[in-house]
Design a protein around this motif. Structure first.
Motif, PDB file in Angstrom:
ATOM      1  N   HIS A   9      16.280   0.788  17.795  1.00  0.00           N
ATOM      2  CA  HIS A   9      15.245   0.045  18.521  1.00  0.00           C
ATOM      3  C   HIS A   9      14.122   0.955  18.986  1.00  0.00           C
ATOM      4  O   HIS A   9      13.027   0.500  19.234  1.00  0.00           O
ATOM      5  N   ARG A  10      14.420   2.250  19.125  1.00  0.00           N
ATOM      6  CA  ARG A  10      13.362   3.139  19.615  1.00  0.00           C
ATOM      7  C   ARG A  10      12.237   3.283  18.600  1.00  0.00           C
ATOM      8  O   ARG A  10      11.130   3.634  18.939  1.00  0.00           O
ATOM      9  N   LEU A  23      20.615  -0.875  14.859  1.00  0.00           N
ATOM     10  CA  LEU A  23      19.347  -0.432  14.278  1.00  0.00           C
ATOM     11  C   LEU A  23      18.548   0.304  15.345  1.00  0.00           C
ATOM     12  O   LEU A  23      18.599  -0.063  16.509  1.00  0.00           O
ATOM     13  N   MET A  80      11.172   0.746  16.848  1.00  0.00           N
ATOM     14  CA  MET A  80      10.495  -0.550  16.690  1.00  0.00           C
ATOM     15  C   MET A  80       9.441  -0.712  17.768  1.00  0.00           C
ATOM     16  O   MET A  80       9.644  -0.318  18.903  1.00  0.00           O
ATOM     17  N   PHE A 140       7.528  -3.374  20.272  1.00  0.00           N
ATOM     18  CA  PHE A 140       8.134  -4.479  20.998  1.00  0.00           C
ATOM     19  C   PHE A 140       8.144  -5.756  20.159  1.00  0.00           C
ATOM     20  O   PHE A 140       9.162  -6.441  20.062  1.00  0.00           O
ATOM     21  N   SER A 147      10.786  -6.328  17.457  1.00  0.00           N
ATOM     22  CA  SER A 147      12.140  -6.739  17.816  1.00  0.00           C
ATOM     23  C   SER A 147      12.303  -8.250  17.664  1.00  0.00           C
ATOM     24  O   SER A 147      13.409  -8.762  17.722  1.00  0.00           O
ATOM     25  N   PHE A 148      11.192  -8.981  17.462  1.00  0.00           N
ATOM     26  CA  PHE A 148      11.305 -10.421  17.234  1.00  0.00           C
ATOM     27  C   PHE A 148      11.389 -10.764  15.752  1.00  0.00           C
ATOM     28  O   PHE A 148      11.354 -11.921  15.375  1.00  0.00           O
ATOM     29  N   ASN A 149      11.485  -9.731  14.907  1.00  0.00           N
ATOM     30  CA  ASN A 149      11.701  -9.993  13.481  1.00  0.00           C
ATOM     31  C   ASN A 149      13.168 -10.268  13.219  1.00  0.00           C
ATOM     32  O   ASN A 149      14.025  -9.852  13.989  1.00  0.00           O
TER      33      ASN A 149
END
Lengths: 346, 247
Positions: free
Chosen positions: B106-107, B104, B109, B111, B114-116
Protein backbone atom coordinates in the motif's frame (compact mmCIF):
# COMPACT_ATOMS: atom_id res chain seq x y z
CA UNK A 1 -25.44 -16.78 -14.17
CA UNK A 2 -24.99 -13.13 -15.07
CA UNK A 3 -28.47 -12.78 -16.57
CA UNK A 4 -29.94 -14.44 -13.49
CA UNK A 5 -28.30 -11.80 -11.34
CA UNK A 6 -29.46 -8.99 -13.59
CA UNK A 7 -33.07 -10.15 -13.54
CA UNK A 8 -32.88 -10.49 -9.74
CA UNK A 9 -31.80 -6.87 -9.40
CA UNK A 10 -34.33 -5.83 -12.03
CA UNK A 11 -37.21 -7.37 -10.08
CA UNK A 12 -35.90 -5.80 -6.89
CA UNK A 13 -35.82 -2.32 -8.41
CA UNK A 14 -39.33 -2.84 -9.81
CA UNK A 15 -40.62 -3.80 -6.35
CA UNK A 16 -38.95 -0.75 -4.82
CA UNK A 17 -40.60 1.54 -7.38
CA UNK A 18 -44.07 -0.03 -7.28
CA UNK A 19 -44.33 -0.62 -3.50
CA UNK A 20 -45.61 2.83 -2.39
CA UNK A 21 -48.31 2.81 -5.12
CA UNK A 22 -49.52 -0.71 -4.35
CA UNK A 23 -49.59 -0.09 -0.60
CA UNK A 24 -50.25 3.67 -0.36
CA UNK A 25 -51.27 3.45 3.30
CA UNK A 26 -47.90 1.90 4.13
CA UNK A 27 -45.69 4.41 2.33
CA UNK A 28 -44.53 6.13 5.54
CA UNK A 29 -43.99 2.72 7.11
CA UNK A 30 -41.90 1.67 4.11
CA UNK A 31 -39.95 4.92 4.27
CA UNK A 32 -39.07 4.13 7.88
CA UNK A 33 -37.98 0.66 6.76
CA UNK A 34 -35.60 2.31 4.29
CA UNK A 35 -34.26 4.46 7.10
CA UNK A 36 -33.51 1.32 9.13
CA UNK A 37 -31.87 -0.39 6.15
CA UNK A 38 -29.65 2.61 5.42
CA UNK A 39 -28.48 3.17 8.99
CA UNK A 40 -27.84 -0.57 9.38
CA UNK A 41 -25.70 -0.62 6.21
CA UNK A 42 -23.73 2.43 7.31
CA UNK A 43 -23.18 0.97 10.77
CA UNK A 44 -21.87 -2.22 9.20
CA UNK A 45 -19.21 -0.28 7.27
CA UNK A 46 -17.29 0.38 10.46
CA UNK A 47 -18.81 -2.22 12.81
CA UNK A 48 -18.87 -5.20 10.48
CA UNK A 49 -16.26 -4.58 7.82
CA UNK A 50 -13.70 -2.66 9.85
CA UNK A 51 -14.24 -4.10 13.33
CA UNK A 52 -14.91 -0.74 15.03
CA UNK A 53 -18.20 -1.01 16.90
CA UNK A 54 -19.47 2.51 17.16
CA UNK A 55 -22.42 3.20 19.46
CA UNK A 56 -22.37 6.87 18.53
CA UNK A 57 -23.33 6.81 14.86
CA UNK A 58 -26.65 8.34 15.90
CA UNK A 59 -24.62 11.51 16.39
CA UNK A 60 -24.47 11.89 12.60
CA UNK A 61 -28.20 11.27 12.28
CA UNK A 62 -29.04 14.03 14.73
CA UNK A 63 -26.42 16.39 13.38
CA UNK A 64 -27.69 15.76 9.86
CA UNK A 65 -31.20 16.77 10.97
CA UNK A 66 -30.01 20.01 12.51
CA UNK A 67 -27.70 20.95 9.65
CA UNK A 68 -30.43 20.35 7.06
CA UNK A 69 -32.93 22.38 9.09
CA UNK A 70 -30.56 25.28 9.73
CA UNK A 71 -29.61 25.50 6.04
CA UNK A 72 -33.26 25.50 4.98
CA UNK A 73 -34.19 28.24 7.46
CA UNK A 74 -31.10 30.29 6.78
CA UNK A 75 -31.91 30.66 3.08
CA UNK A 76 -34.88 33.05 3.64
CA UNK A 77 -34.80 33.91 7.37
CA UNK A 78 -32.67 34.62 10.42
CA UNK A 79 -32.12 31.29 12.20
CA UNK A 80 -32.09 32.54 15.81
CA UNK A 81 -35.19 34.69 15.33
CA UNK A 82 -37.08 31.88 13.56
CA UNK A 83 -36.34 29.31 16.26
CA UNK A 84 -37.23 31.61 19.13
CA UNK A 85 -40.46 33.04 17.72
CA UNK A 86 -42.60 30.49 19.65
CA UNK A 87 -45.49 30.95 17.28
CA UNK A 88 -45.18 34.74 17.49
CA UNK A 89 -43.97 35.32 13.96
CA UNK A 90 -45.32 34.20 10.63
CA UNK A 91 -42.80 32.51 8.41
CA UNK A 92 -43.91 31.31 5.02
CA UNK A 93 -41.64 29.41 2.69
CA UNK A 94 -42.21 29.61 -1.05
CA UNK A 95 -42.07 26.34 -3.01
CA UNK A 96 -38.68 27.27 -4.44
CA UNK A 97 -37.30 28.06 -0.98
CA UNK A 98 -38.62 24.74 0.32
CA UNK A 99 -37.17 22.54 -2.39
CA UNK A 100 -33.91 24.45 -2.50
CA UNK A 101 -33.75 23.89 1.26
CA UNK A 102 -34.42 20.17 0.87
CA UNK A 103 -31.74 19.80 -1.76
CA UNK A 104 -29.02 21.94 -0.17
CA UNK A 105 -29.95 20.90 3.36
CA UNK A 106 -29.64 17.17 2.70
CA UNK A 107 -26.39 17.56 0.77
CA UNK A 108 -24.97 19.93 3.38
CA UNK A 109 -25.98 17.52 6.17
CA UNK A 110 -24.03 14.71 4.51
CA UNK A 111 -20.93 16.80 3.91
CA UNK A 112 -20.95 18.36 7.37
CA UNK A 113 -21.24 14.91 8.98
CA UNK A 114 -18.33 13.55 6.92
CA UNK A 115 -16.14 16.37 8.16
CA UNK A 116 -17.31 15.78 11.75
CA UNK A 117 -16.42 12.09 11.40
CA UNK A 118 -12.86 12.93 10.39
CA UNK A 119 -12.43 15.39 13.27
CA UNK A 120 -13.98 13.11 15.91
CA UNK A 121 -12.19 10.12 14.41
CA UNK A 122 -8.79 11.66 15.06
CA UNK A 123 -9.57 11.38 18.77
CA UNK A 124 -11.78 8.29 19.01
CA UNK A 125 -9.76 6.02 16.70
CA UNK A 126 -7.07 6.10 19.34
CA UNK A 127 -9.46 3.85 21.29
CA UNK A 128 -9.91 0.15 20.56
CA UNK A 129 -12.65 -2.41 21.11
CA UNK A 130 -15.20 -1.59 23.84
CA UNK A 131 -13.44 1.70 24.61
CA UNK A 132 -14.21 2.91 21.10
CA UNK A 133 -17.87 1.92 21.54
CA UNK A 134 -18.16 3.82 24.83
CA UNK A 135 -16.16 6.79 23.55
CA UNK A 136 -18.42 7.27 20.54
CA UNK A 137 -21.53 6.77 22.68
CA UNK A 138 -20.22 9.58 24.89
CA UNK A 139 -19.89 11.86 21.87
CA UNK A 140 -23.51 11.22 20.86
CA UNK A 141 -24.91 11.77 24.37
CA UNK A 142 -22.84 14.90 24.93
CA UNK A 143 -23.94 16.31 21.56
CA UNK A 144 -27.62 15.78 22.48
CA UNK A 145 -27.18 17.61 25.77
CA UNK A 146 -25.23 20.45 24.19
CA UNK A 147 -27.73 20.97 21.41
CA UNK A 148 -30.66 20.95 23.83
CA UNK A 149 -29.11 23.95 25.59
CA UNK A 150 -28.33 25.91 22.45
CA UNK A 151 -31.09 28.50 22.07
CA UNK A 152 -30.05 29.63 18.57
CA UNK A 153 -31.24 26.29 17.19
CA UNK A 154 -34.27 26.02 19.43
CA UNK A 155 -32.74 24.39 22.53
CA UNK A 156 -34.85 21.65 24.09
CA UNK A 157 -37.84 22.75 22.00
CA UNK A 158 -36.27 21.53 18.81
CA UNK A 159 -36.98 22.93 15.36
CA UNK A 160 -40.16 23.06 13.30
CA UNK A 161 -39.74 22.93 9.55
CA UNK A 162 -42.26 23.87 6.87
CA UNK A 163 -44.72 21.21 5.71
CA UNK A 164 -44.47 19.66 2.25
CA UNK A 165 -46.08 22.33 0.04
CA UNK A 166 -48.32 20.07 -2.09
CA UNK A 167 -50.76 17.24 -1.35
CA UNK A 168 -49.64 15.32 1.76
CA UNK A 169 -49.98 11.90 0.11
CA UNK A 170 -47.67 13.11 -2.62
CA UNK A 171 -45.33 14.21 0.17
CA UNK A 172 -45.26 10.70 1.60
CA UNK A 173 -44.30 9.28 -1.78
CA UNK A 174 -41.74 12.03 -2.22
CA UNK A 175 -39.98 11.12 1.04
CA UNK A 176 -40.23 7.41 0.30
CA UNK A 177 -38.33 7.96 -2.94
CA UNK A 178 -35.74 10.22 -1.32
CA UNK A 179 -34.93 7.37 1.06
CA UNK A 180 -35.11 4.74 -1.67
CA UNK A 181 -32.71 6.59 -3.95
CA UNK A 182 -30.28 7.10 -1.06
CA UNK A 183 -30.57 3.42 -0.09
CA UNK A 184 -30.03 2.09 -3.59
CA UNK A 185 -27.08 4.44 -4.13
CA UNK A 186 -25.57 3.31 -0.85
CA UNK A 187 -26.00 -0.35 -1.82
CA UNK A 188 -24.34 0.15 -5.21
CA UNK A 189 -21.58 2.19 -3.58
CA UNK A 190 -20.87 -0.48 -0.95
CA UNK A 191 -21.00 -3.33 -3.46
CA UNK A 192 -18.27 -1.53 -5.37
CA UNK A 193 -16.30 -0.41 -2.31
CA UNK A 194 -16.09 -3.91 -0.80
CA UNK A 195 -14.67 -5.27 -4.05
CA UNK A 196 -11.73 -2.84 -4.09
CA UNK A 197 -8.35 -2.95 -2.37
CA UNK A 198 -9.79 -0.42 0.06
CA UNK A 199 -12.41 -2.95 1.13
CA UNK A 200 -9.75 -5.58 1.63
CA UNK A 201 -7.66 -3.17 3.67
CA UNK A 202 -10.46 -2.36 6.12
CA UNK A 203 -11.13 -6.11 6.48
CA UNK A 204 -7.45 -6.50 7.35
CA UNK A 205 -7.84 -3.83 10.04
CA UNK A 206 -10.78 -5.78 11.47
CA UNK A 207 -8.97 -9.13 11.47
CA UNK A 208 -5.60 -8.00 12.85
CA UNK A 209 -4.89 -4.30 13.05
CA UNK A 210 -1.37 -4.78 14.38
CA UNK A 211 -0.46 -6.98 11.46
CA UNK A 212 -2.00 -4.49 9.05
CA UNK A 213 0.16 -1.75 10.57
CA UNK A 214 3.25 -3.93 10.35
CA UNK A 215 2.53 -4.47 6.65
CA UNK A 216 2.48 -0.72 6.05
CA UNK A 217 -1.27 -0.26 5.52
CA UNK A 218 -2.30 3.35 6.24
CA UNK A 219 -4.63 2.26 9.03
CA UNK A 220 -5.67 5.65 10.41
CA UNK A 221 -6.29 7.08 6.96
CA UNK A 222 -8.49 4.13 5.99
CA UNK A 223 -10.38 4.24 9.27
CA UNK A 224 -11.12 7.96 8.95
CA UNK A 225 -12.18 7.58 5.31
CA UNK A 226 -14.53 4.71 6.07
CA UNK A 227 -16.16 6.46 8.97
CA UNK A 228 -16.54 9.67 7.05
CA UNK A 229 -18.16 7.87 4.10
CA UNK A 230 -20.49 6.14 6.53
CA UNK A 231 -21.26 9.47 8.26
CA UNK A 232 -22.10 11.07 4.92
CA UNK A 233 -24.96 8.66 4.32
CA UNK A 234 -26.24 8.82 7.89
CA UNK A 235 -26.17 12.61 7.66
CA UNK A 236 -28.17 12.44 4.45
CA UNK A 237 -30.90 10.25 5.95
CA UNK A 238 -30.89 12.46 9.03
CA UNK A 239 -31.58 15.39 6.73
CA UNK A 240 -34.40 13.55 4.96
CA UNK A 241 -35.92 12.57 8.32
CA UNK A 242 -35.92 16.20 9.43
CA UNK A 243 -38.17 17.19 6.51
CA UNK A 244 -40.30 14.08 6.82
CA UNK A 245 -40.93 14.52 10.56
CA UNK A 246 -41.49 18.31 10.20
CA UNK A 247 -40.83 18.84 13.90
CA UNK A 248 -37.98 17.29 15.88
CA UNK A 249 -36.31 17.89 19.23
CA UNK A 250 -32.81 16.98 20.38
CA UNK A 251 -33.02 14.12 22.89
CA UNK A 252 -35.90 11.88 21.75
CA UNK A 253 -35.77 12.41 18.00
CA UNK A 254 -32.42 13.70 16.81
CA UNK A 255 -29.86 12.17 19.19
CA UNK A 256 -32.03 9.17 20.12
CA UNK A 257 -29.21 6.99 21.41
CA UNK A 258 -31.47 4.41 23.06
CA UNK A 259 -33.77 3.88 20.07
CA UNK A 260 -32.37 4.19 16.57
CA UNK A 261 -28.81 4.33 17.93
CA UNK A 262 -29.16 0.81 19.29
CA UNK A 263 -31.61 -0.50 16.67
CA UNK A 264 -29.05 -0.08 13.91
CA UNK A 265 -26.59 -2.26 15.82
CA UNK A 266 -29.24 -4.90 16.50
CA UNK A 267 -30.28 -4.97 12.82
CA UNK A 268 -26.71 -5.71 11.77
CA UNK A 269 -26.17 -8.36 14.45
CA UNK A 270 -29.43 -10.02 13.45
CA UNK A 271 -28.66 -9.98 9.73
CA UNK A 272 -24.95 -10.80 9.94
CA UNK A 273 -21.97 -8.55 10.50
CA UNK A 274 -19.51 -7.87 7.72
CA UNK A 275 -21.74 -8.98 4.84
CA UNK A 276 -23.34 -6.89 2.14
CA UNK A 277 -26.84 -8.31 2.50
CA UNK A 278 -26.81 -9.00 6.24
CA UNK A 279 -27.72 -5.48 7.40
CA UNK A 280 -30.52 -5.25 4.83
CA UNK A 281 -32.08 -8.57 5.79
CA UNK A 282 -31.55 -7.79 9.47
CA UNK A 283 -33.23 -4.40 9.15
CA UNK A 284 -36.26 -5.90 7.38
CA UNK A 285 -36.70 -8.70 9.94
CA UNK A 286 -36.16 -6.33 12.83
CA UNK A 287 -38.51 -3.66 11.56
CA UNK A 288 -41.31 -6.11 10.78
CA UNK A 289 -40.87 -7.77 14.17
CA UNK A 290 -40.90 -4.39 15.91
CA UNK A 291 -44.01 -3.16 14.14
CA UNK A 292 -45.91 -6.43 14.66
CA UNK A 293 -45.18 -6.50 18.38
CA UNK A 294 -46.08 -2.81 18.69
CA UNK A 295 -49.45 -3.62 17.12
CA UNK A 296 -50.37 -6.96 18.65
CA UNK A 297 -48.35 -7.21 21.87
CA UNK A 298 -48.77 -3.67 23.13
CA UNK A 299 -47.42 -3.37 26.64
CA UNK A 300 -45.01 -6.23 26.02
CA UNK A 301 -43.30 -4.78 22.96
CA UNK A 302 -40.08 -3.81 24.75
CA UNK A 303 -39.92 -7.22 26.40
CA UNK A 304 -40.33 -8.93 23.03
CA UNK A 305 -37.68 -6.68 21.51
CA UNK A 306 -35.32 -7.41 24.40
CA UNK A 307 -35.92 -11.14 23.96
CA UNK A 308 -35.13 -10.84 20.25
CA UNK A 309 -31.84 -9.09 21.04
CA UNK A 310 -30.89 -11.67 23.67
CA UNK A 311 -31.74 -14.60 21.37
CA UNK A 312 -29.75 -13.06 18.52
CA UNK A 313 -26.68 -12.38 20.60
CA UNK A 314 -26.70 -15.77 22.35
CA UNK A 315 -27.81 -18.18 19.61
CA UNK A 316 -27.12 -16.45 16.29
CA UNK A 317 -23.73 -14.91 16.83
CA UNK A 318 -23.05 -14.66 13.10
CA UNK A 319 -26.56 -13.50 12.23
CA UNK A 320 -28.73 -14.79 9.41
CA UNK A 321 -26.17 -14.30 6.63
CA UNK A 322 -23.29 -15.54 8.78
CA UNK A 323 -25.26 -18.71 9.54
CA UNK A 324 -26.01 -19.23 5.84
CA UNK A 325 -22.37 -18.75 4.94
CA UNK A 326 -21.41 -21.50 7.34
CA UNK A 327 -24.08 -23.99 6.32
CA UNK A 328 -23.89 -23.27 2.56
CA UNK A 329 -20.33 -22.17 1.86
CA UNK A 330 -20.67 -23.08 -1.83
CA UNK A 331 -23.11 -20.15 -2.29
CA UNK A 332 -20.48 -17.64 -1.28
CA UNK A 333 -17.40 -18.07 -3.42
CA UNK A 334 -14.71 -15.43 -3.00
CA UNK A 335 -13.74 -13.26 -5.96
CA UNK A 336 -10.55 -15.27 -6.39
CA UNK A 337 -12.44 -18.57 -6.54
CA UNK A 338 -14.89 -17.17 -9.08
CA UNK A 339 -11.96 -16.11 -11.23
CA UNK A 340 -10.37 -19.52 -10.98
CA UNK A 341 -13.69 -21.16 -11.93
CA UNK A 342 -14.24 -18.81 -14.85
CA UNK A 343 -10.72 -19.64 -16.02
CA UNK A 344 -11.41 -23.38 -15.82
CA UNK A 345 -14.75 -23.10 -17.67
CA UNK A 346 -13.48 -21.13 -20.64
CA UNK B 1 28.46 -2.94 0.19
CA UNK B 2 26.84 -0.37 2.46
CA UNK B 3 24.62 -1.02 5.43
CA UNK B 4 20.86 -0.80 5.09
CA UNK B 5 20.20 -0.91 8.83
CA UNK B 6 22.63 0.69 11.26
CA UNK B 7 22.16 0.34 15.00
CA UNK B 8 24.44 2.52 17.12
CA UNK B 9 24.79 2.18 20.91
CA UNK B 10 21.13 1.35 21.51
CA UNK B 11 19.99 0.79 25.09
CA UNK B 12 16.57 -0.28 26.29
CA UNK B 13 15.44 -1.25 29.75
CA UNK B 14 12.13 -2.32 31.22
CA UNK B 15 12.08 -0.90 34.72
CA UNK B 16 15.20 -2.30 36.31
CA UNK B 17 15.73 -5.00 33.71
CA UNK B 18 18.28 -4.00 31.10
CA UNK B 19 17.24 -5.72 27.87
CA UNK B 20 19.73 -4.05 25.53
CA UNK B 21 22.86 -2.21 26.58
CA UNK B 22 24.97 -0.21 24.13
CA UNK B 23 24.20 -2.55 21.25
CA UNK B 24 25.74 -1.63 17.90
CA UNK B 25 25.39 -3.60 14.71
CA UNK B 26 24.81 -3.24 11.00
CA UNK B 27 22.86 -5.17 8.37
CA UNK B 28 24.48 -5.22 4.96
CA UNK B 29 22.50 -4.18 1.94
CA UNK B 30 21.55 -7.23 -0.08
CA UNK B 31 22.98 -9.75 2.36
CA UNK B 32 21.69 -12.19 4.96
CA UNK B 33 22.53 -11.25 8.52
CA UNK B 34 21.81 -13.43 11.53
CA UNK B 35 21.17 -12.63 15.18
CA UNK B 36 21.58 -15.35 17.76
CA UNK B 37 21.74 -15.53 21.51
CA UNK B 38 20.42 -17.60 24.40
CA UNK B 39 16.86 -17.13 25.63
CA UNK B 40 16.34 -13.76 27.25
CA UNK B 41 19.43 -12.22 25.72
CA UNK B 42 17.48 -9.32 24.20
CA UNK B 43 17.12 -10.40 20.57
CA UNK B 44 13.42 -9.71 20.25
CA UNK B 45 13.77 -6.44 22.18
CA UNK B 46 16.35 -5.30 19.64
CA UNK B 47 14.06 -6.40 16.82
CA UNK B 48 11.12 -4.50 18.27
CA UNK B 49 13.26 -1.39 18.73
CA UNK B 50 14.23 -1.50 15.06
CA UNK B 51 10.68 -1.88 13.76
CA UNK B 52 9.34 0.78 16.12
CA UNK B 53 7.23 -1.16 18.62
CA UNK B 54 8.73 0.76 21.49
CA UNK B 55 11.01 3.77 21.84
CA UNK B 56 14.65 3.21 22.72
CA UNK B 57 16.19 4.79 25.81
CA UNK B 58 19.28 5.99 23.96
CA UNK B 59 21.21 5.39 20.78
CA UNK B 60 20.32 5.66 17.13
CA UNK B 61 18.78 3.35 14.53
CA UNK B 62 19.10 4.22 10.87
CA UNK B 63 17.40 2.64 7.88
CA UNK B 64 18.83 3.59 4.49
CA UNK B 65 20.57 6.48 6.21
CA UNK B 66 17.34 7.82 7.76
CA UNK B 67 16.89 7.99 11.53
CA UNK B 68 13.94 5.75 12.47
CA UNK B 69 14.27 5.29 16.22
CA UNK B 70 11.51 7.87 16.86
CA UNK B 71 9.11 6.64 14.20
CA UNK B 72 6.01 4.48 14.85
CA UNK B 73 5.52 1.01 13.35
CA UNK B 74 3.41 2.00 10.32
CA UNK B 75 5.82 4.66 9.13
CA UNK B 76 8.79 2.33 9.36
CA UNK B 77 6.86 -0.38 7.53
CA UNK B 78 6.05 2.14 4.81
CA UNK B 79 9.76 2.81 4.30
CA UNK B 80 10.03 -0.81 3.21
CA UNK B 81 11.22 -2.44 6.42
CA UNK B 82 8.84 -5.34 7.02
CA UNK B 83 8.88 -7.91 9.82
CA UNK B 84 7.30 -11.28 10.42
CA UNK B 85 6.15 -12.35 13.85
CA UNK B 86 7.44 -15.09 16.10
CA UNK B 87 3.84 -16.04 16.84
CA UNK B 88 2.69 -16.08 13.23
CA UNK B 89 0.14 -13.43 12.32
CA UNK B 90 -2.08 -14.00 9.33
CA UNK B 91 -5.70 -13.04 8.67
CA UNK B 92 -7.23 -16.33 9.80
CA UNK B 93 -10.76 -15.92 8.44
CA UNK B 94 -9.64 -15.21 4.88
CA UNK B 95 -8.24 -17.64 2.36
CA UNK B 96 -4.60 -17.59 1.26
CA UNK B 97 -5.24 -15.62 -1.92
CA UNK B 98 -7.06 -12.89 0.00
CA UNK B 99 -4.26 -12.80 2.56
CA UNK B 100 -1.81 -12.26 -0.25
CA UNK B 101 -3.83 -9.56 -2.01
CA UNK B 102 -4.16 -7.55 1.20
CA UNK B 103 -0.39 -7.61 1.48
CA UNK B 104 0.12 -5.66 -1.73
CA UNK B 105 2.43 -2.76 -0.95
CA UNK B 106 0.00 0.00 0.00
CA UNK B 107 2.92 2.35 0.52
CA UNK B 108 3.50 2.36 -3.23
CA UNK B 109 -0.13 3.23 -3.98
CA UNK B 110 -1.54 6.70 -4.18
CA UNK B 111 -4.66 7.16 -2.06
CA UNK B 112 -7.02 6.93 -5.03
CA UNK B 113 -5.29 3.81 -6.31
CA UNK B 114 -6.47 1.99 -3.21
CA UNK B 115 -9.98 2.24 -4.71
CA UNK B 116 -8.93 0.10 -7.67
CA UNK B 117 -9.75 -3.55 -7.90
CA UNK B 118 -6.89 -5.99 -7.94
CA UNK B 119 -5.54 -6.36 -11.44
CA UNK B 120 -4.50 -9.36 -13.48
CA UNK B 121 -0.88 -8.75 -12.47
CA UNK B 122 -1.75 -8.90 -8.77
CA UNK B 123 -3.39 -12.31 -9.16
CA UNK B 124 -0.46 -13.61 -11.18
CA UNK B 125 1.97 -12.39 -8.57
CA UNK B 126 -0.12 -14.07 -5.86
CA UNK B 127 -0.13 -17.37 -7.72
CA UNK B 128 3.60 -17.16 -8.40
CA UNK B 129 4.51 -16.46 -4.78
CA UNK B 130 2.15 -19.10 -3.40
CA UNK B 131 3.74 -21.54 -5.82
CA UNK B 132 7.14 -20.35 -4.58
CA UNK B 133 6.37 -21.23 -0.95
CA UNK B 134 4.48 -24.38 -1.95
CA UNK B 135 0.98 -23.34 -0.91
CA UNK B 136 -0.57 -23.05 -4.37
CA UNK B 137 -2.69 -26.19 -3.94
CA UNK B 138 -4.12 -24.82 -0.69
CA UNK B 139 -4.78 -21.30 -1.91
CA UNK B 140 -8.55 -21.37 -1.33
CA UNK B 141 -8.38 -22.78 2.19
CA UNK B 142 -8.90 -20.32 5.01
CA UNK B 143 -5.54 -19.34 6.42
CA UNK B 144 -6.67 -20.23 9.94
CA UNK B 145 -7.14 -23.87 8.93
CA UNK B 146 -3.53 -24.28 7.78
CA UNK B 147 -0.95 -25.92 10.02
CA UNK B 148 1.40 -23.67 11.96
CA UNK B 149 4.26 -24.37 9.57
CA UNK B 150 2.11 -23.57 6.55
CA UNK B 151 0.97 -20.37 8.22
CA UNK B 152 4.62 -19.38 8.60
CA UNK B 153 5.15 -20.01 4.91
CA UNK B 154 2.08 -17.94 4.12
CA UNK B 155 3.31 -15.10 6.30
CA UNK B 156 6.64 -15.27 4.48
CA UNK B 157 4.89 -15.16 1.10
CA UNK B 158 2.80 -12.18 2.31
CA UNK B 159 5.99 -10.39 3.29
CA UNK B 160 7.44 -11.03 -0.19
CA UNK B 161 4.21 -9.74 -1.74
CA UNK B 162 4.90 -6.46 0.03
CA UNK B 163 8.19 -6.04 -1.90
CA UNK B 164 10.18 -4.95 1.14
CA UNK B 165 13.67 -3.46 0.93
CA UNK B 166 14.59 -5.39 4.04
CA UNK B 167 12.79 -8.23 5.77
CA UNK B 168 13.18 -8.97 9.47
CA UNK B 169 12.32 -12.56 10.30
CA UNK B 170 11.69 -13.53 13.91
CA UNK B 171 12.54 -17.24 14.22
CA UNK B 172 11.29 -18.35 10.80
CA UNK B 173 11.88 -22.05 11.47
CA UNK B 174 10.51 -22.30 15.02
CA UNK B 175 7.73 -24.88 15.15
CA UNK B 176 8.33 -26.12 11.63
CA UNK B 177 8.63 -29.77 10.79
CA UNK B 178 12.38 -30.62 10.33
CA UNK B 179 11.82 -31.92 6.80
CA UNK B 180 10.26 -28.59 5.81
CA UNK B 181 13.18 -26.64 7.24
CA UNK B 182 15.58 -27.43 4.37
CA UNK B 183 12.99 -26.21 1.91
CA UNK B 184 12.52 -23.05 3.92
CA UNK B 185 16.27 -22.31 4.06
CA UNK B 186 16.38 -22.74 0.32
CA UNK B 187 13.46 -20.34 -0.17
CA UNK B 188 14.90 -17.73 2.14
CA UNK B 189 18.17 -17.85 0.23
CA UNK B 190 16.33 -17.57 -3.08
CA UNK B 191 14.27 -14.63 -1.81
CA UNK B 192 17.58 -12.98 -1.06
CA UNK B 193 19.32 -13.81 -4.32
CA UNK B 194 16.41 -13.70 -6.78
CA UNK B 195 14.27 -10.89 -5.34
CA UNK B 196 17.20 -8.95 -3.89
CA UNK B 197 15.63 -8.62 -0.44
CA UNK B 198 17.98 -7.99 2.46
CA UNK B 199 17.28 -10.47 5.25
CA UNK B 200 17.87 -10.05 8.95
CA UNK B 201 17.05 -13.24 10.81
CA UNK B 202 16.68 -14.15 14.48
CA UNK B 203 17.17 -17.87 14.75
CA UNK B 204 17.59 -20.48 17.45
CA UNK B 205 18.37 -23.32 15.12
CA UNK B 206 22.16 -23.20 14.72
CA UNK B 207 22.21 -25.41 11.66
CA UNK B 208 19.83 -23.06 9.87
CA UNK B 209 21.62 -19.83 10.69
CA UNK B 210 25.10 -21.22 10.00
CA UNK B 211 23.88 -22.38 6.59
CA UNK B 212 22.33 -19.12 5.62
CA UNK B 213 23.92 -16.06 7.10
CA UNK B 214 27.02 -14.30 5.84
CA UNK B 215 27.46 -12.45 9.08
CA UNK B 216 26.22 -13.32 12.54
CA UNK B 217 25.82 -11.25 15.69
CA UNK B 218 25.53 -12.92 19.07
CA UNK B 219 23.79 -11.24 21.99
CA UNK B 220 24.09 -12.31 25.62
CA UNK B 221 22.58 -10.58 28.65
CA UNK B 222 21.58 -7.65 26.46
CA UNK B 223 25.11 -6.93 25.26
CA UNK B 224 26.78 -7.67 21.95
CA UNK B 225 29.01 -10.60 22.72
CA UNK B 226 30.52 -11.48 19.37
CA UNK B 227 30.20 -10.83 15.67
CA UNK B 228 31.72 -12.42 12.60
CA UNK B 229 31.31 -15.06 9.94
CA UNK B 230 29.60 -18.33 10.87
CA UNK B 231 33.03 -19.97 11.32
CA UNK B 232 34.22 -17.23 13.66
CA UNK B 233 31.08 -17.57 15.76
CA UNK B 234 31.25 -21.35 15.89
CA UNK B 235 34.81 -21.19 17.14
CA UNK B 236 34.29 -18.36 19.60
CA UNK B 237 34.72 -19.67 23.13
CA UNK B 238 32.60 -16.83 24.60
CA UNK B 239 29.61 -17.80 22.43
CA UNK B 240 29.89 -21.44 23.44
CA UNK B 241 30.10 -20.44 27.10
CA UNK B 242 27.08 -18.17 26.80
CA UNK B 243 24.98 -20.97 25.33
CA UNK B 244 26.15 -23.48 27.91
CA UNK B 245 25.51 -21.07 30.73
CA UNK B 246 29.09 -20.51 31.87
CA UNK B 247 28.70 -16.78 31.56
Amino acid sequence: MKSKKLSFYGILVAIIIIAPFVFPSFSTQLATLWLMIIVAMTWDMTGGQMGYNSLGNIFFYGTGMYVAAVITIAIPFDVGEYNNAFGGGIYKFTDTQYFLGVFLGILGAGLFCSICAVLIGFVTFGLRGPYFAIGTLGVAIAAGELVSNWEWIGGGQGISLPVFPYDLDLGKTFFYFLYAVTGVSLFVFLKWLYSTRFGAAINAIRDDEEKAEAMGIHTLRYKLTTWSMSAFFIGVVGGISAFQLIHFEPLETAYQTINLGIFMVVCVLLGGKGTLWGPIIGAIVFHVFKEVTWNYLLGWQWVALGALIVITVVYFKDGIMGGLMRSKPEWFNSDAENRAQAGADS
Amino acid sequence: MSSIIEVTRVSKSYGGVIANKDVSMAVKQGGITGLIGPNGSGKTTLFNSIVGYHPVDSGSIKFEGQEISEKPVQEIARLGLIRTFQQTRIYGAMNCVENMLISLPHRKMKFLESFNRNGEGDYEKTDRLLEFVGLYEKRFLTAGSLSFGQQKLLEFAMALMNEPAALLLDEPTAGINPTLINGLIDRLKRANSEFGITLFVIEHNMRVIMNMAEKIYCLAHGEMLAEGTPEDIQNDQRVIDAYLGAH
